[in-house]
Design a protein around this motif. Structure first.
Motif, PDB file in Angstrom:
ATOM      1  N   THR A  10       0.817  -1.220   0.000  1.00 53.76           N
ATOM      2  CA  THR A  10       0.000   0.000   0.000  1.00 53.76           C
ATOM      3  C   THR A  10       0.851   1.270   0.000  1.00 53.76           C
ATOM      4  O   THR A  10       0.316   2.369   0.011  1.00 53.76           O
ATOM      5  N   ALA A  12       4.101   3.951  -1.339  1.00 55.56           N
ATOM      6  CA  ALA A  12       4.483   4.602  -2.606  1.00 55.56           C
ATOM      7  C   ALA A  12       5.200   3.609  -3.517  1.00 55.56           C
ATOM      8  O   ALA A  12       4.998   3.599  -4.730  1.00 55.56           O
ATOM      9  N   THR A  33      -1.883  -5.432   4.835  1.00 54.72           N
ATOM     10  CA  THR A  33      -2.006  -4.041   5.276  1.00 54.72           C
ATOM     11  C   THR A  33      -2.629  -3.998   6.668  1.00 54.72           C
ATOM     12  O   THR A  33      -3.434  -4.855   7.022  1.00 54.72           O
ATOM     13  N   ARG A  34      -2.256  -2.940   7.398  1.00 52.59           N
ATOM     14  CA  ARG A  34      -2.884  -2.775   8.715  1.00 52.59           C
ATOM     15  C   ARG A  34      -4.298  -2.256   8.576  1.00 52.59           C
ATOM     16  O   ARG A  34      -5.124  -2.435   9.445  1.00 52.59           O
ATOM     17  N   GLY A  81      11.681   0.539   6.880  1.00 54.13           N
ATOM     18  CA  GLY A  81      12.731   0.887   7.834  1.00 54.13           C
ATOM     19  C   GLY A  81      12.516   2.217   8.509  1.00 54.13           C
ATOM     20  O   GLY A  81      12.936   2.420   9.656  1.00 54.13           O
ATOM     21  N   TYR A 159      13.031   7.933  -4.821  1.00 55.51           N
ATOM     22  CA  TYR A 159      12.034   7.980  -5.892  1.00 55.51           C
ATOM     23  C   TYR A 159      12.139   9.332  -6.603  1.00 55.51           C
ATOM     24  O   TYR A 159      12.241  10.375  -5.934  1.00 55.51           O
ATOM     25  N   LYS A 330       3.043   7.396   1.857  1.00 54.42           N
ATOM     26  CA  LYS A 330       1.850   7.168   2.688  1.00 54.42           C
ATOM     27  C   LYS A 330       2.130   7.620   4.121  1.00 54.42           C
ATOM     28  O   LYS A 330       1.316   8.288   4.740  1.00 54.42           O
ATOM     29  N   ASP A 331       3.318   7.258   4.600  1.00 55.70           N
ATOM     30  CA  ASP A 331       3.689   7.603   5.976  1.00 55.70           C
ATOM     31  C   ASP A 331       3.688   9.111   6.234  1.00 55.70           C
ATOM     32  O   ASP A 331       3.423   9.549   7.343  1.00 55.70           O
TER      33      ASP A 331
HETATM   34  N1  NAP Z   1      11.350   7.418   0.049  1.00 57.03           N
HETATM   35  C1  NAP Z   1      12.160   6.901  -0.845  1.00 57.03           C
HETATM   36  O1  NAP Z   1      12.607   7.616  -1.802  1.00 57.03           O
HETATM   37  C2  NAP Z   1      12.555   5.455  -0.765  1.00 57.03           C
HETATM   38  C3  NAP Z   1      13.322   4.940  -1.800  1.00 57.03           C
HETATM   39  C4  NAP Z   1      13.693   3.607  -1.758  1.00 57.03           C
HETATM   40  C5  NAP Z   1      13.312   2.820  -0.693  1.00 57.03           C
HETATM   41  N2  NAP Z   1      12.566   3.335   0.318  1.00 57.03           N
HETATM   42  C6  NAP Z   1      12.213   2.447   1.438  1.00 57.03           C
HETATM   43  O2  NAP Z   1      10.834   2.121   1.357  1.00 57.03           O
HETATM   44  C7  NAP Z   1      10.335   1.861   2.686  1.00 57.03           C
HETATM   45  C8  NAP Z   1       9.059   2.641   2.874  1.00 57.03           C
HETATM   46  O3  NAP Z   1       8.135   2.277   1.869  1.00 57.03           O
HETATM   47  P1  NAP Z   1       7.399   3.369   1.012  1.00 57.03           P
HETATM   48  O4  NAP Z   1       8.406   4.249   0.404  1.00 57.03           O
HETATM   49  O5  NAP Z   1       6.429   2.693   0.117  1.00 57.03           O
HETATM   50  O6  NAP Z   1       6.659   4.230   2.156  1.00 57.03           O
HETATM   51  P2  NAP Z   1       5.164   4.696   2.364  1.00 57.03           P
HETATM   52  O7  NAP Z   1       4.572   5.202   1.096  1.00 57.03           O
HETATM   53  O8  NAP Z   1       5.192   5.615   3.518  1.00 57.03           O
HETATM   54  O9  NAP Z   1       4.386   3.353   2.753  1.00 57.03           O
HETATM   55  C9  NAP Z   1       4.584   2.740   4.001  1.00 57.03           C
HETATM   56  C10 NAP Z   1       4.275   1.243   3.871  1.00 57.03           C
HETATM   57  O10 NAP Z   1       4.699   0.576   5.058  1.00 57.03           O
HETATM   58  C11 NAP Z   1       3.615  -0.178   5.575  1.00 57.03           C
HETATM   59  N3  NAP Z   1       3.705  -0.327   7.031  1.00 57.03           N
HETATM   60  C12 NAP Z   1       3.631  -1.478   7.710  1.00 57.03           C
HETATM   61  N4  NAP Z   1       3.748  -1.277   9.025  1.00 57.03           N
HETATM   62  C13 NAP Z   1       3.909   0.042   9.194  1.00 57.03           C
HETATM   63  C14 NAP Z   1       4.073   0.850  10.350  1.00 57.03           C
HETATM   64  N5  NAP Z   1       4.117   0.334  11.585  1.00 57.03           N
HETATM   65  N6  NAP Z   1       4.189   2.172  10.168  1.00 57.03           N
HETATM   66  C15 NAP Z   1       4.144   2.700   8.928  1.00 57.03           C
HETATM   67  N7  NAP Z   1       3.973   1.986   7.789  1.00 57.03           N
HETATM   68  C16 NAP Z   1       3.871   0.663   7.929  1.00 57.03           C
HETATM   69  C17 NAP Z   1       2.383   0.565   5.109  1.00 57.03           C
HETATM   70  O11 NAP Z   1       1.310  -0.369   5.108  1.00 57.03           O
HETATM   71  P3  NAP Z   1      -0.121  -0.101   5.808  1.00 57.03           P
HETATM   72  O12 NAP Z   1      -0.128   1.316   6.314  1.00 57.03           O
HETATM   73  O13 NAP Z   1      -1.108  -0.314   4.703  1.00 57.03           O
HETATM   74  O14 NAP Z   1      -0.177  -1.138   6.868  1.00 57.03           O
HETATM   75  C18 NAP Z   1       2.805   0.951   3.694  1.00 57.03           C
HETATM   76  O15 NAP Z   1       2.626  -0.124   2.808  1.00 57.03           O
HETATM   77  C19 NAP Z   1      11.439   2.249   3.643  1.00 57.03           C
HETATM   78  O16 NAP Z   1      12.084   1.089   4.110  1.00 57.03           O
HETATM   79  C20 NAP Z   1      12.387   3.091   2.803  1.00 57.03           C
HETATM   80  O17 NAP Z   1      13.726   2.965   3.240  1.00 57.03           O
HETATM   81  C21 NAP Z   1      12.152   4.641   0.281  1.00 57.03           C
END
Ligand code: NAP
Length: 346
Positions: A10, A12, A33-34, A81, A159, A330-331
């Protein structure tokens, strides 16, 4: 029909992965997903062959529940992370692999990042919790056999869409008509990845488990310096803009993080001494790109995805980039708001 379990679907990064997997109804996709009622979950559940599983990824009973029927052929895992911190991310990356083996999954695809500390010879100036955590899991995976379960890694980078959020330009307070792109990058080049292409690389790995077996694929759209990026922006938009190469000190006092001393991993115990602060984490992060520690094989990426977006210029043209704010993570819409300020005052 193969069934794929997506962790982080869910987010980005995960949304374009799920979209790429469901685009032609060849796969059944299960997304953990939560919150199955969030806008991201709702959007995904409307796609063909996508099912949501409610639960917290960082809980063994939830993972066992998601794997229980033995129907999962492939796992794509992007652990978060930023939410759980370095130590938990290492633990859960390895534990996910072990559980996948236990439940006889055939292919484990891990969303990796660069092991910055190792690339920098363990000089502390490069230490970056969210890069190092995934980098260490990649080292673990690289030591595993590719039978009976094969593994693949997609090592990504920032990204390109962050140019509308974390990396977006802000008006110069003294000259509001001037847009300032302020990052502590010096003359270094930073890889950026277009997320739709990221989803298509994952799709390639799922479609080609033989070719992607044991492969650590470093993906990006382009490695680009900010001077060139801003020049391209000026040329395409006609706007007045500058690249301001700020020091780390200036960067952290600009308001990019509301609380630079907050710990990365707020979903875990904030008193955990192993967690690094945003200041520590993003110092190592920018030093890694500034000193050009990473390298991509773009000829290989062209062979795997010949139709990929090949430059930041092409991306800017494709999306009609104007520098305007648009949410990406999303965060950032949720809990991370407490520590992450997206407004940069230069
Ligand atoms: N920002 C960047 O440019 C970038 C680039 C490469 C890699 N990353 C890595 O990607 C990861 C983050 O993913 P994203 O970029 O897709 O972020 P995001 O859009 O903020 O999405 C967060 C994801 O983490 C899940 N999640 C599960 N448990 C969580 C919790 N306790 N708190 C918050 N979210 C939780 C969320 O699922 P639900 O809310 O649906 O449960 C959602 O699928 C990190 O490890 C980061 O290092 C980021």
């Amino acid at each position: 029909m193969k069934t794929i379990l997506v962790i982080g679907g869910t987010g980005a990064q995960g949304i374009p992965v799920v979209k790429a997997l469901s685009s032609d109804s060849q796969y059944a996709i299960r997304v953990l997903t939560r919150d199955p009622t969030s806008p991201e979950s709702t959007q995904l559940s409307a796609l063909p062959n996508v099912t949501l599983i409610q639960g917290n990824t960082y809980s063994e009973p939830t993972l066992r529940h998601a794997l229980r029927d033995g129907a999962i052929d492939t796992i794509f895992a992007n652990t978060n992370g930023f939410a759980i911190g370095e130590k938990a991310e290492i633990y859960w990356g390895i534990r996910l692999y072990e559980l996948a083996r236990e439940y006889r999954v055939r292919h484990f695809i891990y969303a990796g990042l660069e092991y910055a500390s190792k690339l920098g010879g363990f000089d502390p100036k490069y230490r970056c919790g969210h890069l190092d955590a995934k980098g260490k899991v990649v080292e673990f995976l690289s030591a595993q056999p590719t039978t009976p379960m094969t593994w693949s890694v997609l090592t990504s980078c920032m990204y390109v869409e962050a140019l509308t959020e974390f990396l977006r330009p802000v008006p110069d307070p003294k000259d509001p008509g001037l847009l300032v792109f302020a990052v502590p990058l010096g003359q270094g080049k930073c890889p950026l990845i277009y997320l739709e292409d990221y989803g298509r690389y994952v799709r390639w790995m799922v479609d080609h488990p033989g070719d992607s077996s044991g492969l650590v694929l470093h993906v990006a759209t382009e490695d680009i310096g900010w001077g060139e990026l801003v020049e391209t922006f000026r040329e395409l938009t006609g706007k007045r803009a500058v690249y301001r190469d700020v020091s780390l000190e200036e960067y952290f006092s600009s308001g990019i993080f509301r609380i630079p001393e907050a710990k990365v991993g707020r979903a875990m115990d904030s008193g955990d001494d192993t967690l690094v602060t945003y200041r520590e984490n993003f110092s190592g992060f920018w030093n890694t790109w500034k000193d050009d520690l990473t390298k991509r094989d773009y000829a290989l990426l062209d062979r795997i995805l010949p139709t990929r977006v090949k430059s930041i210029r092409e991306w800017m043209e494709l999306v009609g980039y104007t520098g305007k704010h648009a949410p990406v993570l999303k965060d950032y819409q949720g809990k991370a708001k407490e520590v992450v300020e997206q407004r940069v005052v230069v």
